[in-house]
Design a protein around this motif. Structure first.
Motif, short mmCIF file in Angstrom:
data_model
loop_
_atom_site.label_atom_id
_atom_site.label_comp_id
_atom_site.label_asym_id
_atom_site.label_seq_id
_atom_site.Cartn_x
_atom_site.Cartn_y
_atom_site.Cartn_z
N ARG A 78 31.90 79.57 33.55
CA ARG A 78 31.90 78.86 32.27
C ARG A 78 31.77 79.83 31.10
O ARG A 78 32.47 79.67 30.08
CB ARG A 78 30.76 77.84 32.25
CG ARG A 78 31.04 76.64 33.12
CD ARG A 78 29.87 75.69 33.27
NE ARG A 78 29.20 75.42 32.01
CZ ARG A 78 28.08 74.72 31.92
NH1 ARG A 78 27.50 74.22 33.00
NH2 ARG A 78 27.52 74.49 30.74
N SER A 79 30.91 80.82 31.22
CA SER A 79 30.74 81.80 30.15
C SER A 79 32.02 82.58 29.91
O SER A 79 32.43 82.80 28.76
CB SER A 79 29.58 82.74 30.48
OG SER A 79 29.42 83.69 29.46
N THR A 80 32.67 82.99 30.99
CA THR A 80 33.92 83.74 30.86
C THR A 80 34.97 82.91 30.13
O THR A 80 35.62 83.39 29.20
CB THR A 80 34.43 84.17 32.25
OG1 THR A 80 33.46 85.02 32.86
CG2 THR A 80 35.76 84.92 32.14
N VAL A 81 35.14 81.66 30.55
CA VAL A 81 36.19 80.82 29.97
C VAL A 81 35.83 80.35 28.56
O VAL A 81 36.60 80.53 27.62
CB VAL A 81 36.50 79.60 30.88
CG1 VAL A 81 37.45 78.63 30.19
CG2 VAL A 81 37.09 80.08 32.21
N PHE A 82 34.67 79.74 28.42
CA PHE A 82 34.35 79.10 27.14
C PHE A 82 33.80 80.08 26.09
O PHE A 82 34.23 80.03 24.94
CB PHE A 82 33.37 77.94 27.35
CG PHE A 82 33.96 76.82 28.17
CD1 PHE A 82 35.13 76.18 27.78
CD2 PHE A 82 33.35 76.40 29.33
CE1 PHE A 82 35.68 75.16 28.53
CE2 PHE A 82 33.89 75.37 30.09
CZ PHE A 82 35.05 74.75 29.69
N VAL A 83 32.88 80.95 26.47
CA VAL A 83 32.26 81.85 25.49
C VAL A 83 33.17 83.04 25.19
O VAL A 83 33.52 83.28 24.03
CB VAL A 83 30.86 82.30 25.97
CG1 VAL A 83 30.23 83.28 24.98
CG2 VAL A 83 29.94 81.10 26.18
N GLU A 84 33.57 83.77 26.23
CA GLU A 84 34.37 84.98 26.00
C GLU A 84 35.81 84.65 25.58
O GLU A 84 36.31 85.20 24.62
CB GLU A 84 34.38 85.85 27.27
CG GLU A 84 33.01 86.42 27.60
CD GLU A 84 33.00 87.14 28.93
OE1 GLU A 84 34.06 87.67 29.37
OE2 GLU A 84 31.91 87.19 29.55
N GLU A 85 36.46 83.77 26.33
CA GLU A 85 37.89 83.49 26.08
C GLU A 85 38.11 82.59 24.87
O GLU A 85 39.00 82.83 24.06
CB GLU A 85 38.48 82.86 27.35
CG GLU A 85 39.97 82.60 27.29
CD GLU A 85 40.48 81.94 28.57
OE1 GLU A 85 41.37 81.08 28.44
OE2 GLU A 85 39.98 82.27 29.66
N GLN A 86 37.29 81.53 24.74
CA GLN A 86 37.55 80.53 23.70
C GLN A 86 36.62 80.64 22.50
O GLN A 86 36.79 79.92 21.52
CB GLN A 86 37.46 79.12 24.30
CG GLN A 86 38.53 78.87 25.35
CD GLN A 86 38.53 77.44 25.86
OE1 GLN A 86 37.64 76.64 25.58
NE2 GLN A 86 39.55 77.11 26.62
N ARG A 120 32.69 70.40 31.16
CA ARG A 120 32.73 71.85 31.35
C ARG A 120 33.69 72.25 32.48
O ARG A 120 33.43 73.19 33.22
CB ARG A 120 31.34 72.42 31.63
CG ARG A 120 30.26 72.08 30.62
CD ARG A 120 30.59 72.59 29.22
NE ARG A 120 29.44 72.74 28.37
CZ ARG A 120 28.93 71.80 27.57
NH1 ARG A 120 29.49 70.62 27.51
NH2 ARG A 120 27.89 72.06 26.81
N VAL A 121 34.80 71.55 32.61
CA VAL A 121 35.78 71.85 33.64
C VAL A 121 36.54 73.12 33.23
O VAL A 121 37.12 73.17 32.14
CB VAL A 121 36.77 70.68 33.83
CG1 VAL A 121 37.81 71.01 34.88
CG2 VAL A 121 36.02 69.40 34.17
N CYS A 122 36.53 74.12 34.10
CA CYS A 122 37.22 75.37 33.75
C CYS A 122 37.62 76.14 34.99
O CYS A 122 37.02 76.02 36.04
CB CYS A 122 36.34 76.22 32.84
SG CYS A 122 34.75 76.68 33.54
N ASP A 132 26.66 81.35 39.50
CA ASP A 132 28.11 81.52 39.68
C ASP A 132 28.87 80.57 38.75
O ASP A 132 29.84 80.96 38.10
CB ASP A 132 28.52 81.26 41.13
CG ASP A 132 28.07 82.35 42.09
OD1 ASP A 132 27.64 83.44 41.64
OD2 ASP A 132 28.14 82.10 43.32
N ALA A 133 28.41 79.31 38.68
CA ALA A 133 29.06 78.33 37.80
C ALA A 133 28.93 78.76 36.35
O ALA A 133 29.91 78.72 35.59
CB ALA A 133 28.45 76.94 38.01
N TYR A 134 27.74 79.18 35.95
CA TYR A 134 27.52 79.63 34.57
C TYR A 134 28.39 80.85 34.24
O TYR A 134 28.87 80.99 33.13
CB TYR A 134 26.05 79.98 34.33
CG TYR A 134 25.12 78.80 34.19
CD1 TYR A 134 25.58 77.50 33.94
CD2 TYR A 134 23.75 78.98 34.30
CE1 TYR A 134 24.71 76.44 33.81
CE2 TYR A 134 22.86 77.92 34.16
CZ TYR A 134 23.36 76.65 33.93
OH TYR A 134 22.48 75.60 33.78
#
Length: 140
Positions: free
Chosen positions: A19-27, A70-72, A14-16
């Motif tokens: 993080r993937s949505t925010v950092f990988v996909e969005e940013q 990794r705060v998101c 769930d945490a990953y």
């Protein structure tokens, strides 16, 4: 939001996911930089709203401080105080572990947010994963 210390594979996934949505996909952070070799030494956190994972972070113990990483928060849940909640939750855990300082490398667009929580900027701007950051510290 209900914040949990990750204690199962499902909560870690769930945490990953957040993080993937925010950092990988969005940013646009490369996935190999987002999930790194420090995952196993970190305490992971995930925030749930009505059973759905909406926030995540991790914390490591370095020297004499807790490093918040990794705060998101998912985009549709921002502006509700969830970022502040997860930071304060991690600070509480750090204090329980006997530490009196926290440090983070925050994206420069979030610098004012972290300052509002008591963090002081202790570095100049630097790039991490192609995104401008500053180091910040707080005494607990």
């Amino acid at each position: 939001m209900e914040i949990k210390v990750v204690n199962s594979e499902q909560k870690l996934q769930d945490a990953y996911q957040v993080r993937s949505t925010v950092f990988v996909e969005e940013q646009g952070v490369p996935e190999e930089l987002e999930i790194d070799d420090l995952e196993k030494e970190a305490i992971h956190f995930v925030g749930y709203q009505q059973g759905k994972p909406v926030a995540a972070s991790r914390m490591r113990f370095v020297e004499d401080y807790a490093k918040l990483e990794r705060v998101c928060v998912l985009e549709t849940f921002r502006g509700k105080g969830y970022g502040k909640d997860i930071i304060f939750f991690m600070e509480k855990v750090a204090k329980e572990k006997g530490l009196d300082k926290t440090k983070l490398n925050g994206q420069t667009h979030a610098e004012a947010f972290y300052q509002s929580l008591g963090y002081k900027t202790i570095s100049g701007e630097f790039m991490d994963a192609g995104i401008p950051h500053v180091s910040m510290m707080k005494s607990l």
